[in-house]
Design an enzyme around this catalytic site. Sequence first.
Site, PDB file in Angstrom:
ATOM      1  CG  HIS A 123      -1.877   0.977   1.416  1.00 33.38           C
ATOM      2  ND1 HIS A 123      -1.615   2.261   1.847  1.00 33.38           N
ATOM      3  CD2 HIS A 123      -3.214   0.937   1.203  1.00 33.38           C
ATOM      4  CE1 HIS A 123      -2.735   2.949   1.888  1.00 33.38           C
ATOM      5  NE2 HIS A 123      -3.724   2.173   1.492  1.00 33.38           N
ATOM      6  CG  ASP A 200       0.446  -2.507   6.012  1.00 34.13           C
ATOM      7  OD1 ASP A 200      -0.534  -2.591   6.788  1.00 34.13           O
ATOM      8  OD2 ASP A 200       0.423  -1.845   4.965  1.00 34.13           O
ATOM      9  CD  GLN A 203      -7.229  -4.209   4.232  1.00 36.82           C
ATOM     10  OE1 GLN A 203      -8.212  -4.796   4.705  1.00 36.82           O
ATOM     11  NE2 GLN A 203      -7.316  -2.983   3.749  1.00 36.82           N
ATOM     12  CE  LYS A 226      -7.344   0.105   6.390  1.00 37.53           C
ATOM     13  NZ  LYS A 226      -8.152   0.638   5.300  1.00 37.53           N
ATOM     14  CB  CYS A 366      -3.808   3.532  -1.369  1.00 33.68           C
ATOM     15  SG  CYS A 366      -4.929   4.849  -0.961  1.00 33.68           S
TER      16      CYS A 366
END
Length: 549
Positions: A123, A200, A203, A226, A366
């Site tokens: 991302h 990261d 998600q 999220k 993104c």
Amino acid sequence: MVSDISELRQDFPVLERRVGDEPLTYLDNAATTQTPTQVYEVYEEFYEGYNANVHRGIHALSHEASIAYEEAHDRLAEFVGASGGREEMVFTKNTTEGINIVAYGLRDQLGPGDEIVLTEMEHHASLVTWQQVAERTGAEVRYVRVDDDGRLDVEHAKELIGPDTAVVSVAHVSNVLGTVNPVETLAELAHDAGAYVLVDGAQSAPTRPVDVEAIDADFFAFSGHKMAGPTGIGGLYGKRHLLEELDPFCFGGEMISHVTFDDAKWNELPWKFEAGTPPIASGIALAAAADYLDEIGMERVREHEDELAQYALERLEARDDVETYGPPPGVERTGLVSFNVEGVHGHDLSSLLNDRGIAVRAGDHCTQPLHDVLDLPGSVRASFYVYNTTEEVDRLLDALDGGPGHDGVAEQVEEYLASDRYHDRIYEHHRNPHNEGGLDDPTLRKHSEETTCGDEGEFHVDVADGTIERIAFESQSCAVSRAVASILSEYLEGRTLEEAASLDGEVAAMLEGTFPDLRRDCVVGPEEVISEAAREYLDGERAAVAGDD
Ligand code: C6P
């Protein structure tokens, strides 16, 4: 699959709302999930009961707020499997800030000859941040390839990660492909090479059980919004000794333990990274989100995500007019499917779906470089969460089918554009665009990319004596944007560059506001591009004249 879904959906009153005449079908969860009452009631409790600053007052309210805020850190540490409690859990604004804290903190250790290994599916939050670090330090960014099935090429990672690698920063789960990356393997490769590993988790934290210690991540960043939590709050896990070594990048109150006129000492972890008054209520609400998800069970969340994704993927793949991206059916993925429908721009499709009450995201999500690898200007993404059902996926599929009398998505988009939601001129120019194509050796050309929706185009202009003689455009944009470029080109032919430079909503005015509000950017976008091009050109000419003088 989460079994008691209809009960669970009652925790999310927003899911009951309608969009126009249609029930809301919210399939944009990879961008932001909905928030259950159990989480947002925390705000009411906080502001009604103990609203006060933390770590600053010897009074009951401040004490209560401080305890709740501190415990929220412990709770989030536990949620991602960190045994070190609050000292290993920094609250941030979001994943992006978490990544930036690490990147800034490691900056001094990087220099020419060092390599930062990312993946092609990163991302922008990670990709742009590390690019900037590389630019400032002389380090080099390398990218692990994504294979044709949307999976990380681990053999390539093994080739790239070596003695020069200083940092490996990798998305745990891709927000476009749904791929679940082998972060344990990458962490092992990185550590063998003496490099740091940042995962990261934007998600992954919301969608599966996370154990940062089992992964052996040095750092792990995630966002509250999220994972059924509020916006404006996220977390950064870091191994305690690493966070201790890292310099903070935001200074002020709260993050210090002692200050003189000459110097300051940093506070203990995690506060050294939380300068100023923090988002107290949001932090406490984030802990409530972790409670909410753990109550469901993260393993069930993971299964639910995978099942909905497989269900959608199989059915989308069965259509001749749809291309999907990411791992094939049967390979575990997070609850999202990105796709394109032949001959239909994602922005037009998402706008049509919105008309049916269905929220999806279209654009490059993104991840522009990933879309370059896929050779796509953008994609449409349906993403699911714990409250989504197979019936909602069916609603999306039915919307693509269009029902009796319709035989294709493209046909539906045509009808939609021809409807009275759009000015007749938009439809006319969509059907019969004027000046589409390119000019040979134009006086000025202006390329534009609109990253949010995946629009891309180029204007070519021939100028004689300050007047626009000919104008043409090439476009990979949505139907509305292309139609507007056509209307605009007709409008500008024969006008002066000065007039083009001072365009100020003329096209939108011409269309008398007859287009859905959510297409406003598609209408004003081309005008902004051409007027900027004209201004740049005129500025350049003036500068040349001034230079001659
Ligand atoms: N992706 C999406 O629609 P922030 O914006 O800081 O909360 O999260 C950034 C981020 C970082 N990494 C990954 C893998 C992500 O998916 C995101 C956010 C959203 O896909 C918004 S762009």
